[in-house]
Design a protein around this motif. Structure first.
Motif, short mmCIF file in Angstrom:
data_model
loop_
_atom_site.label_atom_id
_atom_site.label_comp_id
_atom_site.label_asym_id
_atom_site.label_seq_id
_atom_site.Cartn_x
_atom_site.Cartn_y
_atom_site.Cartn_z
N VAL A 290 1.58 -6.76 -5.83
CA VAL A 290 0.70 -5.79 -6.49
C VAL A 290 -0.40 -6.58 -7.21
O VAL A 290 -0.13 -7.60 -7.84
N VAL A 291 -1.65 -6.11 -7.04
CA VAL A 291 -2.77 -6.65 -7.82
C VAL A 291 -3.29 -5.54 -8.74
O VAL A 291 -3.15 -4.35 -8.45
N ALA A 292 -3.88 -5.96 -9.87
CA ALA A 292 -4.42 -5.01 -10.85
C ALA A 292 -5.88 -5.37 -11.07
O ALA A 292 -6.19 -6.45 -11.59
N LEU A 293 -6.78 -4.49 -10.63
CA LEU A 293 -8.21 -4.76 -10.76
C LEU A 293 -8.77 -3.90 -11.89
O LEU A 293 -8.74 -2.66 -11.82
N GLY A 294 -9.25 -4.57 -12.95
CA GLY A 294 -9.77 -3.86 -14.11
C GLY A 294 -11.27 -3.62 -13.97
O GLY A 294 -12.01 -4.49 -13.52
N PHE A 295 -11.70 -2.41 -14.33
CA PHE A 295 -13.13 -2.07 -14.33
C PHE A 295 -13.50 -1.39 -15.64
O PHE A 295 -12.69 -0.64 -16.20
N GLN A 296 -14.69 -1.64 -16.13
CA GLN A 296 -15.32 -0.76 -17.11
C GLN A 296 -16.33 0.06 -16.33
O GLN A 296 -17.20 -0.51 -15.65
N ILE A 297 -16.21 1.37 -16.39
CA ILE A 297 -17.12 2.22 -15.61
C ILE A 297 -18.18 2.78 -16.55
O ILE A 297 -17.86 3.32 -17.62
N ARG A 298 -19.45 2.59 -16.17
CA ARG A 298 -20.56 3.05 -17.00
C ARG A 298 -21.53 3.81 -16.12
O ARG A 298 -22.11 3.23 -15.19
N GLU A 299 -21.69 5.11 -16.37
CA GLU A 299 -22.52 5.97 -15.53
C GLU A 299 -22.17 5.78 -14.05
O GLU A 299 -23.05 5.69 -13.20
N GLY A 300 -20.90 5.69 -13.80
CA GLY A 300 -20.41 5.56 -12.44
C GLY A 300 -20.46 4.15 -11.87
O GLY A 300 -19.93 3.91 -10.79
N ASN A 301 -21.09 3.22 -12.59
CA ASN A 301 -21.13 1.84 -12.09
C ASN A 301 -19.83 1.11 -12.38
O ASN A 301 -19.32 1.17 -13.50
N LEU A 302 -19.33 0.44 -11.36
CA LEU A 302 -18.06 -0.27 -11.48
C LEU A 302 -18.31 -1.70 -11.97
O LEU A 302 -18.62 -2.58 -11.17
N LEU A 303 -18.19 -1.91 -13.27
CA LEU A 303 -18.36 -3.25 -13.83
C LEU A 303 -17.04 -3.98 -13.68
O LEU A 303 -16.05 -3.63 -14.33
N GLY A 304 -17.00 -4.96 -12.80
CA GLY A 304 -15.76 -5.66 -12.49
C GLY A 304 -15.72 -5.99 -11.01
O GLY A 304 -16.77 -5.95 -10.36
N PRO A 305 -14.56 -6.31 -10.46
CA PRO A 305 -13.25 -6.24 -11.11
C PRO A 305 -12.90 -7.48 -11.94
O PRO A 305 -13.42 -8.57 -11.65
N ARG A 306 -12.07 -7.26 -12.95
CA ARG A 306 -11.35 -8.36 -13.58
C ARG A 306 -9.97 -8.39 -12.96
O ARG A 306 -9.31 -7.36 -12.82
N ASP A 307 -9.54 -9.59 -12.58
CA ASP A 307 -8.28 -9.80 -11.86
C ASP A 307 -7.17 -9.91 -12.90
O ASP A 307 -6.85 -11.00 -13.37
N MET A 308 -6.57 -8.77 -13.29
CA MET A 308 -5.76 -8.72 -14.51
C MET A 308 -4.44 -9.50 -14.43
O MET A 308 -3.94 -9.95 -15.46
N PHE A 309 -3.87 -9.67 -13.24
CA PHE A 309 -2.61 -10.44 -13.14
C PHE A 309 -2.87 -11.93 -12.98
O PHE A 309 -1.94 -12.72 -12.80
N ASP A 310 -4.15 -12.32 -13.02
CA ASP A 310 -4.49 -13.75 -13.02
C ASP A 310 -4.31 -14.25 -14.45
O ASP A 310 -5.28 -14.53 -15.16
N ASP A 311 -3.06 -14.32 -14.86
CA ASP A 311 -2.74 -14.54 -16.27
C ASP A 311 -1.35 -15.18 -16.33
O ASP A 311 -0.39 -14.63 -15.75
#
Ligand code: 13P
Ligand code: 13P
Ligand code: MG
Ligand code: MG
Ligand code: MG
Ligand code: MG
Length: 372
Positions: A290-311
């Motif tokens: 399983v991978v977890a891709l983090g996004f901050q969404i702003r006016e529909g724009n997908l800012l990311g991904p941050r690779d959350m399990f890369d930790d």
């Protein structure tokens, strides 16, 4: 309203069932860029886990939209064409029908869609899995939204204290039910503890009356009537501000719980949380990833991904998954490594039973003759 849709399919593996070839990903990215340029999408990103491509898309057309589903279907036809040209394994594997008519239901590709009013800050995690089935999200969703030992906010945050409602699908009978938690959590667990049949489809906040999570809930074998690979499900979870915090949403994956999938989709194995660069199941076509891709969404724009399990805080889960994999593998073809027979019904057992039926001799006692 914005809709976040993840639509995914396995259109060919490189090598075997282990990964997506970069040329397929490039074709998917090109298609998404063009659709954003044409105004169909607000934004779109392609990602992969194992041999499955996910199209992560924002738009304003709502869930189950013909235009979005048709776009995804056509793009998967294109990646299939690339896979055929390269001779990749299982080209077009998840495209089960030739008769596409605008909606992906029952067609093979999986999809999770969530429509919402965008908040001033919209943190979202997109989970992508390979070598397992949609019920694999049941345990982590329960922990995120109903278990205070996982999610401190259920106790601490007044907006979470009222609990969450879980919409559950019965995949065998095509029925659904909603459980309001915490008060119906024991009822909920009775069903979702059987993840081959009962699957959490979505979760809502009871206090905020907003959708928080959505999963892909098909079962390929039930559609095709035979084994055609695993579903390799996806899930969307919104976070923060009255919903579980990002860290609470990731926390369930610190335990590599057992799921159905792995080799030939027919084995229990631990699910391993990994960074994108390690999402290529190799050993016994596993362990499931399983991978977890983090996004901050702003006016529909997908800012990311941050690779959350890369930790490194998930290193222990990965180590434990390897230990559990060693233990289960030594069972070879025996349960509980191999799935129970009822979950193998679409594989060899069916034909074997037919072939051997004449060789099975009844051991029932002869009937006692009735006295005249
Ligand atoms: P920060 O102080 O880093 O913003 O953390 C807030 C928080 O609630 C973490 O769960
Ligand atoms: P996929 O569903 O990922 O293609 O896996 C199929 C399989 O049989 C793996 O052993
Ligand atoms: Mg495959
Ligand atoms: Mg796969
Ligand atoms: Mg699959
Ligand atoms: Mg902070």
């Amino acid at each position: 309203m914005t809709t976040l849709s993840i639509i995914k399919a396995d259109t060919g593996g490189f090598v075997g069932h282990s990964a997506v070839h970069p040329e397929l990903l490039r074709a998917a990215e090109d298609g998404l860029r063009a659709a954003a340029g044409d105004g169909l999408l607000l934004d779109g990103k392609a990602a992969s886990c194992g041999d499955d491509i996910s199209l992560i898309m924002t738009h304003e057309r709502g869930p189950d939209d013909d235009g979005i589903h048709t776009f995804a279907w056509n793009l998967f036809q294109e990646t299939t064409a690339v896979a055929k040209r390269l001779g990749l394994y299982g080209a077009g594997q998840d495209l089960l029908s030739d008769a596409f008519s605008g909606n992906l239901r029952g067609m093979g590709p999986g999809y999770a869609e969530l429509e919402y009013t965008e908040r001033p800050s919209e943190p979202v995690i997109c989970f992508l899995a390979d070598k397992t089935e949609p019920g694999a999200w049941n345990l982590p969703l329960y922990k995120m939204f109903a278990d205070p030992f996982n999610t401190a906010g259920l106790v601490i945050d007044s907006k979470m204290h009222g609990g969450f409602s879980f919409e559950v699908y019965d995949l065998h009978e095509e029925k659904m039910i909603v459980f309001d938690c915490p008060e119906r959590s024991y009822d909920l667990l009775m069903y979702i503890g059987a993840p081959a049949r009962y699957v959490v489809h979505s979760v809502r906040s009871r206090t905020l009356d907003v959708p928080c999570a959505a999963t892909s809930t098909q079962r390929l074998s039930l559609i095709a009537g035979k084994y055609v690979g695993k579903d390799d499900p996806v899930m969307i979870v919104r976070c923060q501000s009255g919903l579980p915090a990002v860290g609470e949403v990731l926390e369930p994956f610190a335990f590599p719980y057992s799921v159905a999938g792995c080799m030939r989709g027919s084995h229990h194995a631990p699910i391993m949380p990994v960074a994108l660069g390690q999402a290529h199941p190799a050993r016994f076509d596993g362990p499931p990833r399983v991978v977890a891709l983090g996004f901050q969404i702003r006016e529909g724009n997908l800012l990311g991904p941050r690779d959350m399990f890369d930790d490194p805080s998930f290193d222990r889960a990965r180590e434990q998954a390897n230990v559990v994999m060693d233990y289960l593998r030594r069972h070879g073809p025996f349960e509980p490594h191999r799935l129970p027979l009822e979950d193998l019904e679409y594989t060899t057992m069916h034909t074997l039973e037919e072939r051997l039926a004449p060789q099975w001799t009844s051991m029932a006692r002869p009937a006692v003759p009735t006295p005249r």
